[in-house]
Design an enzyme around this catalytic site. Sequence first.
Site, PDB file in Angstrom:
ATOM      1  N   CYS A 164       0.859  -1.176   0.000  1.00 16.85           N
ATOM      2  CA  CYS A 164       0.000   0.000   0.000  1.00 16.85           C
ATOM      3  C   CYS A 164       0.898   1.229   0.000  1.00 16.85           C
ATOM      4  O   CYS A 164       2.043   1.176   0.458  1.00 16.85           O
ATOM      5  CB  CYS A 164      -0.901  -0.007   1.240  1.00 16.85           C
ATOM      6  N   TYR A 241      -8.105   6.995   5.984  1.00 19.47           N
ATOM      7  CA  TYR A 241      -9.223   6.054   6.019  1.00 19.47           C
ATOM      8  C   TYR A 241      -9.886   5.979   7.389  1.00 19.47           C
ATOM      9  O   TYR A 241     -11.024   5.506   7.500  1.00 19.47           O
ATOM     10  CB  TYR A 241      -8.757   4.662   5.573  1.00 19.47           C
TER      11      TYR A 241
END
Length: 421
Positions: A164, A241
């Site tokens: 990521c 997030y």
Amino acid sequence: MKLAVVGGGSTYTPELIDGFARLRDVLPISEIALIDPDPRRLAPVAGVSARMLAGAGHPARITTASDPAEGAAGAQAVLVQLRVGGQAARHLDETVPLSCGCVGQETTGAGGLAKALRTVPVVLDIAERVAEAAPDAWIIDFTNPVGIVTRALLDAGHRAIGLCNVAIGFQRRFAALLGADPGRISLGHVGLNHLTWERSVLLDGREVLPELLDGHAETIADSVGLPAALLRRLGMVPSYYLRYFYEHDAVVAEQRDAPTRAAKVAAMEAELLELYADPAVATKPELLSGRGGAFYSEAAVDLAAALLGDRPGPLVVNVRNGGTLPFLPPEAIIEVPASVGPDGAVPLPVDPVPPLLSGLIAHVAAYEELAGLAAMRGGVDAVTDALLAHPLIGQASVAADLAARLVEAGREHLPWARGEG
């Protein structure tokens, strides 16, 4: 060295190529195979990629294939960056949950489950074909939801590791604020994919996170969409997030009044593909910076170089928990700094995680396990169970309603929902 990219027709790919060209001394590549079933995307992306390499004086050649086995043959590493259903499916991921009052996002909450349902079986099928053609190759997964997909790959016995760009994004952002070279920064990054916190920022081994929060809390808070006061009180930096958890209702209200990210990206992709098809374009277009995936290429190069033995070192990756976070099962996939080398990745020791973090991590990890099972086995009941376990849904009536809607919306990509398996 040969490297293959599954989903090579993605408009992301020139970002990768740009990194490969700039970091040629870190990862010497002789061939980059772009694999994609859609020739309308693959041809322009391959063309601009070849021109970018030539313009940078890089000796690697670009090859193309529609079949993963053909394209991956002889590769030492295979990057997987696909999107099953394209932006049309992403639009449903972002809108169907909203119809039930839940966050609409393609990797978090119900949207992330919908993406996992259609993605995991496809990635596993591709991985089987890749393994036949390149049995010793590392599979580097950048396909979301990374934690769920990576666990499925590992459970199936593949040599896989998840990647990521959140951690490297923070590293670069903090380095810029401190006026330091990014290589001098290391992070106390902990959590699950897209559910992480920076609990420590070391500059040449010295803790500077309090200094960052004292002088730059507002700037950092703006970048993650959370109040500066919250960051100061926590004494750490949540990833963007976490906004979907910490500001759920506000996010839902915003999403109801705004165009979906899928719509914006679809328009951007159409323009990018036109640019890529122009034989005069031989550099990464500025428009690509709005596509997302910042620093993805640097992270991919670093990971591939570490796995292939050229530059082993500590990197933030998605890897089996083992006993790293004692409140999670060993099989869970966590996102933490790890020692990465030719034999794979081993998580580095992590300081004890306080309940404020560990409770949410454990909750989402349980959901991810159920989401993986739903993706592998199918069934509306399995989808409902996963939604019921998710902290952003968690109500029986909402979970049942949303499961039915997600399955119906995704029927095109779910053979079991069509009675085919």
